[in-house]
Design an enzyme around this catalytic site. Structure first.
Site, short mmCIF file in Angstrom:
data_model
loop_
_atom_site.label_atom_id
_atom_site.label_comp_id
_atom_site.label_asym_id
_atom_site.label_seq_id
_atom_site.Cartn_x
_atom_site.Cartn_y
_atom_site.Cartn_z
N ASP A 347 90.45 -4.02 40.32
CA ASP A 347 90.36 -2.77 39.57
C ASP A 347 90.92 -3.04 38.18
OD1 ASP A 347 90.09 0.45 40.42
OD2 ASP A 347 91.28 0.08 38.61
N VAL A 404 83.08 1.49 40.10
CA VAL A 404 83.97 1.99 39.04
C VAL A 404 83.55 3.41 38.67
CG1 VAL A 404 84.32 -0.38 38.20
CG2 VAL A 404 82.62 1.07 37.08
N VAL A 405 84.22 3.98 37.71
CA VAL A 405 83.97 5.38 37.33
C VAL A 405 82.50 5.65 37.04
CG1 VAL A 405 86.23 6.10 36.48
CG2 VAL A 405 84.73 4.72 35.01
N LYS A 411 79.79 1.22 33.44
CA LYS A 411 79.13 0.47 34.52
C LYS A 411 78.31 -0.69 33.93
CE LYS A 411 78.79 3.94 38.21
NZ LYS A 411 79.76 3.42 39.16
N SER A 433 76.36 7.39 42.25
CA SER A 433 75.69 8.45 43.01
C SER A 433 74.66 9.18 42.16
CB SER A 433 76.71 9.42 43.60
OG SER A 433 77.79 9.61 42.76
N HIS A 454 74.50 2.64 48.00
CA HIS A 454 75.19 3.93 47.83
C HIS A 454 75.84 4.39 49.14
CE1 HIS A 454 74.87 8.51 46.95
NE2 HIS A 454 76.06 8.04 46.63
N GLU A 466 72.51 4.49 51.33
CA GLU A 466 71.19 4.39 50.68
C GLU A 466 71.13 3.06 49.94
OE1 GLU A 466 70.34 9.13 49.74
OE2 GLU A 466 71.32 7.91 48.21
N ASN A 504 71.06 13.45 48.01
CA ASN A 504 71.49 14.43 47.02
C ASN A 504 70.31 15.19 46.43
OD1 ASN A 504 74.17 14.01 47.43
ND2 ASN A 504 74.36 12.47 45.82
P1 NAD Z 1 87.51 6.78 41.42
O1 NAD Z 1 87.79 7.43 40.14
O2 NAD Z 1 88.32 7.12 42.61
O3 NAD Z 1 87.59 5.20 41.24
C1 NAD Z 1 87.02 4.52 40.16
C2 NAD Z 1 87.90 3.32 39.88
O4 NAD Z 1 87.26 2.48 38.92
C3 NAD Z 1 89.26 3.67 39.29
O5 NAD Z 1 90.25 3.16 40.16
C4 NAD Z 1 89.28 2.95 37.95
O6 NAD Z 1 90.57 2.41 37.67
C5 NAD Z 1 88.27 1.87 38.18
N1 NAD Z 1 87.69 1.33 36.96
C6 NAD Z 1 87.29 2.00 35.87
N2 NAD Z 1 86.80 1.13 34.96
C7 NAD Z 1 86.87 -0.10 35.51
C8 NAD Z 1 86.54 -1.41 35.08
N3 NAD Z 1 86.01 -1.61 33.88
N4 NAD Z 1 86.76 -2.44 35.92
C9 NAD Z 1 87.30 -2.25 37.12
N5 NAD Z 1 87.65 -1.02 37.58
C10 NAD Z 1 87.44 0.02 36.78
O7 NAD Z 1 85.98 7.03 41.69
P2 NAD Z 1 85.19 7.03 43.07
O8 NAD Z 1 85.12 8.40 43.61
O9 NAD Z 1 85.69 5.94 43.94
O10 NAD Z 1 83.72 6.67 42.57
C11 NAD Z 1 83.33 5.36 42.25
C12 NAD Z 1 81.83 5.29 42.21
O11 NAD Z 1 81.29 5.69 43.47
C13 NAD Z 1 81.18 6.21 41.20
O12 NAD Z 1 80.06 5.56 40.68
C14 NAD Z 1 80.78 7.41 42.00
O13 NAD Z 1 79.68 8.12 41.46
C15 NAD Z 1 80.37 6.76 43.28
N6 NAD Z 1 80.42 7.64 44.46
C16 NAD Z 1 81.44 8.52 44.62
C17 NAD Z 1 81.48 9.33 45.74
C18 NAD Z 1 82.61 10.30 45.96
O14 NAD Z 1 82.43 11.25 46.71
N7 NAD Z 1 83.75 10.09 45.36
C19 NAD Z 1 80.45 9.24 46.70
C20 NAD Z 1 79.44 8.30 46.52
C21 NAD Z 1 79.43 7.51 45.39
#
Ligand code: NAD
Length: 718
Positions: A347, A404-405, A411, A433, A454, A466, A504
């Site tokens: 991370d 990541v975010v 990304k 997502s 996904h 997915e 979705n």
């Molecule tokens: P989150 O905010 O909990 O985690 C994201 C992490 O990415 C953070 O810990 C951040 O420190 C890290 N990060 C940011 N920039 C980075 C970089 N350059 N290198 C390494 N790490 C980095 O978010 P999340 O809920 O875990 O979501 C992550 C991904 O999964 C997103 O694309 C989101 O759309 C997708 N997703 C989320 C959900 C959900 O319900 N939360 C469901 C399906 C998919």
């Protein structure tokens, strides 16, 4: 016709017969009609002999005994008449019962899966011995198909292990492992797979010596000894529990309970007859048919490799990298390690990585049996995780997933950095997502080895993943992604890229329609009740609060940008977010939440926020509410099919069952739509015409209506 080669007869000792089930060219044994006929012939011959002390039933497939009756045969005979259903049960009862009346001791030597009809076969034997293999399980999953055991399982099991135990295992439908089987009295002994046969023979000799099996034979032919008071208490507690679990949607567990309570006072003949007659209420019913469809959806998914050509091979997966240690990254990491795949985890923030690693360890060390953290598991799994910030270590993996975010620029940057160090065969994937996979792929040198993987939240619970094919994604990449998803025990659905992907995209029209209904005067309670009455695990309004109103708002706006003609950009969600109502996480959304409580209370304050957006105040019937919520979902599914987002209607149905909890007893969204019928769907849509574009029948549905076609017409038998 007898398939002569399925059951082998041998004599490991002069007075011991061994029947070994070993279906040619099949991975597992199944009790098809020919196999049952073959068993009958063998029993006939063995019963004639006067030199036998015992018979052992076993499997020629290591780690797999018999996987039950042939569900395909069931599916083909759903419309038979009642007399045939009774006859089908009686044939099985008569055949298996011979194992409890044979002139020698009968023992089932069970190594691996032994469920459904196979468990019935086993319980009719005098004794059962189970292998210590992790694969060993005994159970009666018939209720999951809308049935109950009909080859004497409801008769013999309670007489053998007690009424209360039998009710639990038969109405619950869950299998038990070897030690639990011994604990319940379903088996009398455990042995290693290698020693199973010797132990079974030793057991036969001991039983011959003591004659205990004869005492049990007599006892298990009789009514069950239980007082009226006990019976009444058992009946009322079990009924209440089953009603709570099934919400009235699944009739089989209650039917099984009533049957066992009633037949407890009968002798075995009468109880068997009652079991066979009762089956006519369940077999071939719409719910039975729907659940059999779901069974085949799962069976088909197990075979999915992701590509159509046999020549495409998945690359070997020796290790996996996960970038991003937030909610999703940690879940994906834990799922990976649980299957003993070495993981490289990182991370951007060292602190988040430490927290993520702790969360991974918490998940992998959880012991489901003891419901607590297990140090042995922690010690076992910890070496599979490598925490690092080194790009070389991250890119050495065969599958690299970014989580990541949700920000396209971040990304793209992360993906391009990772790409430069990857080996040729490695797969790069995003867990996004909402961001189109093809657009993320544009930034890459080799978009062919990039795809979406996904996962759903929470990863440990959600089976669906997915696998998204971008415009440039190669078939090898998809095959490898599918192989990884299966390796971590999830169900992959391969789809082509598109806004909202599959789940979705279908969820949004349903969710947004719920908000429209609110604006027309339906109450939050009425809307959620109608969705639950349809069979959804929770209503859309409660779901908003679970997902978070801010997240829902964001998802809604991406869909609006993609489909502005039919997606409503309702001002209600932004207004709620603005007033600080983010859902469960902020203590209030559509509902109000007391501290630490997940169940929401009605909130009088909500009306104030909604007031400016209320357009009318009319009353809705439950049926209208359901049509308003589920017809837009069907319409969107027709667009998904038209655009080729999925290859097969069954992907839509399994995706929604696994991803949204769409009710299995309806067989899937499109299975349900077929049952309503396209002409009837079009009639219903006509009444909703004033709602405009979002409810207008699609060309595909209109065409199907003209031909009275069904969605499943295009689905070949699984
Ligand atoms: P989150 O905010 O909990 O985690 C994201 C992490 O990415 C953070 O810990 C951040 O420190 C890290 N990060 C940011 N920039 C980075 C970089 N350059 N290198 C390494 N790490 C980095 O978010 P999340 O809920 O875990 O979501 C992550 C991904 O999964 C997103 O694309 C989101 O759309 C997708 N997703 C989320 C959900 C959900 O319900 N939360 C469901 C399906 C998919």
């Amino acid at each position: 016709m007898i398939a002569a080669s399925t059951i082998r007869v041998s004599f490991p000792e002069a007075d011991i017969a061994l029947l070994t089930f070993d279906m040619p060219d099949k991975a597992v044994n199944i009790l098809t009609t020919p196999v049952m006929n073959e068993l009958a012939v063998h029993l006939e011959e063995l019963e004639q002999r006067d030199d036998l002390t015992g018979l052992v039933l076993s499997s020629g497939k290591p780690g797999s005994f018999i996987a039950g009756a042939d569900i395909r045969e069931f599916a083909e005979s759903l419309d038979v008449d009642k007399a045939s259903i009774v006859a089908m049960c009686e044939r099985g009862q008569r055949l298996f019962r011979r194992l409890a009346q044979a002139p020698f001791v009968t023992v089932a030597a069970i190594d691996g899966i032994c469920v459904g009809g196979a468990a019935e076969l086993a319980v009719w034997c005098d004794r059962r011995i189970v292998s210590t293999s992790e694969e060993t399980e005994i159970g009666f999953p018939e209720v999951k198909l809308g049935l109950y055991p009909g080859w004497g399982g409801t008769v013999r099991t309670p007489r053998m292990i007690g009424l209360s135990n039998a009710i639990e295992i038969i109405t619950g439908g869950e299998s038990v492992n070897a030690s639990a089987a011994v604990g319940l009295g379903l088996a009398s002994q455990m042995a290693s797979p290698e020693q199973l046969l010797d132990a079974a023979i030793a057991m036969i000799r001991e039983e011959q010596g003591t004659g205990d099996y004869l005492v049990d034979r007599t006892a298990w032919e009789q009514p069950i000894v239980i007082s009226e008071t006990e019976l009444g208490f058992l009946g009322s507690t079990a009924t209440a529990y089953i009603r709570e679990q099934t919400k009235g949607h699944y009739p089989a567990p209650l039917a099984a309970l009533e049957l066992m309570l009633e037949s407890a006072s009968m002798e075995v003949d009468a109880a068997c007859q009652r079991e066979a007659e009762g089956m006519t209420q369940l077999f071939g019913s719409p719910i039975n048919e729907a659940l059999i469809n779901v069974f085949f959806l799962h069976a088909r998914n197990k075979k999915v490799v992701g590509t159509s050509g046999d020549s495409i091979q998945a690359s070997p997966i020796r290790s996996v990298s996960v970038v991003g240690a937030g909610i999703m990254g940690s879940g994906i990491a834990a799922a990976t390690i649980k299957r003993e795949l070495p993981l490289v985890f990182t991370d951007a923030s060292a602190e988040v990585l430490q927290n993520g690693a702790r969360e991974v360890m918490r998940q992998v060390s959880y012991n489901r049996k003891t419901k607590s953290s297990d140090a042995t598991r922690a010690v076992h799994f910890a070496p599979f995780m490598n925490l690092t910030h080194s790009r070389e270590e991250l890119t050495a993996a065969d599958v690299v997933i970014e989580a990541v975010v949700e920000n396209a620029d971040v990304k793209r940057q992360v993906l391009t950095q990772l790409e430069s160090g990857l080996s040729d065969h490695a797969v790069l994937a995003s867990n996004t997502s909402t961001i189109p996979i093809s657009s993320l792929g544009e930034a890459l040198q080799r978009p062919d080895r990039f795809c979406g993987i996904h996962f759903f939240n929470p990863v440990r619970q959600m089976k669906l993943v997915e696998v998204i094919r971008g415009q440039e994604t190669s078939e090898e990449t998809i095959a490898t992604a599918v192989s990884y998803v299966k390796r971590v025990g999830k169900s992959p659905i391969v789809i082509n890229d598109g806004p909202g992907f599959l789940v979705n995209r279908l969820l949004l029209p349903y969710m947004l329609e719920a908000v429209e209904l609110l604006c027309e005067g339906a109450s939050v309670k009425e809307i959620d009740r109608a969705a639950r009455a349809f069979g959804m695990p929770m209503g859309p309004i409660a779901l908003y609060d679970v997902v978070g109103l801010d997240t829902a708002c964001y998802a809604g706006s991406t869909m609006y940008q993609a489909f502005p003609d039919r997606i409503i950009a309702s001002p209600v969600l932004p207004a709620l977010v603005k007033s600080g109502r983010l859902g469960q996480k902020s203590g209030a959304g559509f509902f109000r939440y007391s501290k630490g409580k997940r169940r929401g209370q009605e909130d009088p304050g909500l009306q104030e926020v909604l007031e400016p957006y209320l357009r009318e105040k009319r009353r809705f019937s439950e049926e209208e509410l359901q049509q308003r919520m589920f017809l837009p979902m069907v319409l969107e599914a027709t667009r998904i099919l038209e655009e080729g987002i999925v290859r097969d209607v069954r992907d839509v149905d399994l995706g929604l069952i696994l991803g949204l909890g769409f009710p299995a007893f309806k067989g899937g969204l499109l299975f349900w739509a077929d049952r309503v019928g396209t002409p009837a769907l079009l009639e219903q849509l006509k009444t909703l015409e004033p709602l405009g574009e979002r409810i207008r029948p699609t060309p595909r549905l209109l065409d199907m209506g003209r031909r009275n076609a069904r969605f499943y017409d295009s689905a070949s038998v699984a």
